[in-house]
Motif scaffolding. Sequence first.
Motif, PDB file in Angstrom:
ATOM      1  N   ARG A  62      95.263 100.974  42.059  1.00 49.27           N
ATOM      2  CA  ARG A  62      96.606 100.787  42.622  1.00 49.27           C
ATOM      3  C   ARG A  62      97.662 100.600  41.539  1.00 49.27           C
ATOM      4  O   ARG A  62      98.851 100.801  41.782  1.00 49.27           O
ATOM      5  N   TYR A  63      97.222 100.202  40.353  1.00 49.66           N
ATOM      6  CA  TYR A  63      98.158  99.943  39.266  1.00 49.66           C
ATOM      7  C   TYR A  63      98.097 101.023  38.183  1.00 49.66           C
ATOM      8  O   TYR A  63      98.669 100.841  37.101  1.00 49.66           O
ATOM      9  N   VAL A 123      97.346  95.901  52.396  1.00 48.62           N
ATOM     10  CA  VAL A 123      98.099  96.236  51.183  1.00 48.62           C
ATOM     11  C   VAL A 123      99.369  96.998  51.512  1.00 48.62           C
ATOM     12  O   VAL A 123     100.413  96.806  50.880  1.00 48.62           O
ATOM     13  N   LYS A 124      99.311  97.860  52.524  1.00 46.74           N
ATOM     14  CA  LYS A 124     100.494  98.634  52.899  1.00 46.74           C
ATOM     15  C   LYS A 124     101.562  97.751  53.550  1.00 46.74           C
ATOM     16  O   LYS A 124     102.753  97.938  53.316  1.00 46.74           O
ATOM     17  N   ARG A 125     101.135  96.795  54.370  1.00 44.70           N
ATOM     18  CA  ARG A 125     102.088  95.958  55.099  1.00 44.70           C
ATOM     19  C   ARG A 125     102.562  94.760  54.284  1.00 44.70           C
ATOM     20  O   ARG A 125     103.690  94.305  54.429  1.00 44.70           O
ATOM     21  N   LEU A 126     101.656  94.238  53.433  1.00 47.09           N
ATOM     22  CA  LEU A 126     101.949  93.021  52.681  1.00 47.09           C
ATOM     23  C   LEU A 126     101.781  93.310  51.189  1.00 47.09           C
ATOM     24  O   LEU A 126     100.666  93.285  50.662  1.00 47.09           O
ATOM     25  N   LYS A 127     102.863  93.577  50.501  1.00 46.45           N
ATOM     26  CA  LYS A 127     102.802  93.998  49.104  1.00 46.45           C
ATOM     27  C   LYS A 127     102.187  92.934  48.198  1.00 46.45           C
ATOM     28  O   LYS A 127     101.615  93.252  47.164  1.00 46.45           O
ATOM     29  N   PHE A 128     102.310  91.653  48.591  1.00 50.69           N
ATOM     30  CA  PHE A 128     101.757  90.602  47.743  1.00 50.69           C
ATOM     31  C   PHE A 128     100.231  90.645  47.701  1.00 50.69           C
ATOM     32  O   PHE A 128      99.611  89.981  46.849  1.00 50.69           O
ATOM     33  N   ARG A 130      98.465  93.195  46.866  1.00 51.83           N
ATOM     34  CA  ARG A 130      98.005  93.997  45.725  1.00 51.83           C
ATOM     35  C   ARG A 130      97.576  93.127  44.550  1.00 51.83           C
ATOM     36  O   ARG A 130      96.457  93.261  44.040  1.00 51.83           O
TER      37      ARG A 130
END
Length: 295
Positions: A62-63, A123-128, A130
């Motif tokens: 993801r990074y 992960v899509k709904r809550l960015k924190f 990640r």
Amino acid sequence: MSTPTVPRGSYPKVRRIVFPFGKPAPMERYYADNSVVFSHLFAMLSFGFPPGEEIFIRSVRRYADQITDPGLKKRVAGFIGQEAVHGQQHRELNLKLIEMGYSAGNFMEWGGKLLEKWEDGAVKRLKFMRPVFLAGTAAAEHGTATFARRILTSEQAQAMLRAGDPEVMHLLNWHTLEELEHKSVAHDVYLAVGGPEWLRRLAGAVVAYGLLPLWTLGTLLSILLTDRGALLHPIRLIRETRKLFASDFMQGVIGELALYTKRGFHPDDIDTNELLEKWSAQLFGEHGALVGHLK
């Protein structure tokens, strides 16, 4: 966001390898040191590795677009490659274990797929989420590296492996070697993308104090659900449990796991270079034990 100008660890080497589980001789029911407890414990670990390593791969990928340092990029590629091969070979072993009656593997595969769907949505709904998954991956990698170092340095652990199925021994020694090779990759990705120190330390505490209870519960459930006949021999189970937890590779392990909770800790603070050189030669040198397993 800054990245290290020089990689702090070596480049993980991806080895294409195959273990012929159950060939030519079939695996024994209690394939690990003829121990009910050790066999069920390792089965539960093996069932958990493929979905767990897929989580680790996703959390680092993801990074990928935020990693600019070429050295770290190369290490990430090696990390992903090694984890993918680990998952493949453990799935092969897991199929054999399921055939032998360790049916909890079916549940673990189902649970892994369910977790992947939940994780993707979270992960899509809550960015924190990640950085939460990346912090958990980095902490878990310290956990696997801790046990890897202990397995490769403990004569008691190696004796228990030699007393069991040879291909399971080879699998575990190869896997632990590679865990040490990439032990700091996820951690360095976390640092490179600016992950908060408080979250890293919190994830380390969860791993340090939650790992052994989780493994113990999983092993107990595996015995209860798939091997109830073993419960008719409580003295044997108690003796085997005491042997496992009294061994030198278990003594003091929580304290070592908890090192990750210290401010500023880095996995490379624990020097494993000499151990890596020794086992790399022993397994993959000119006459290494696993040279014939390489594809």
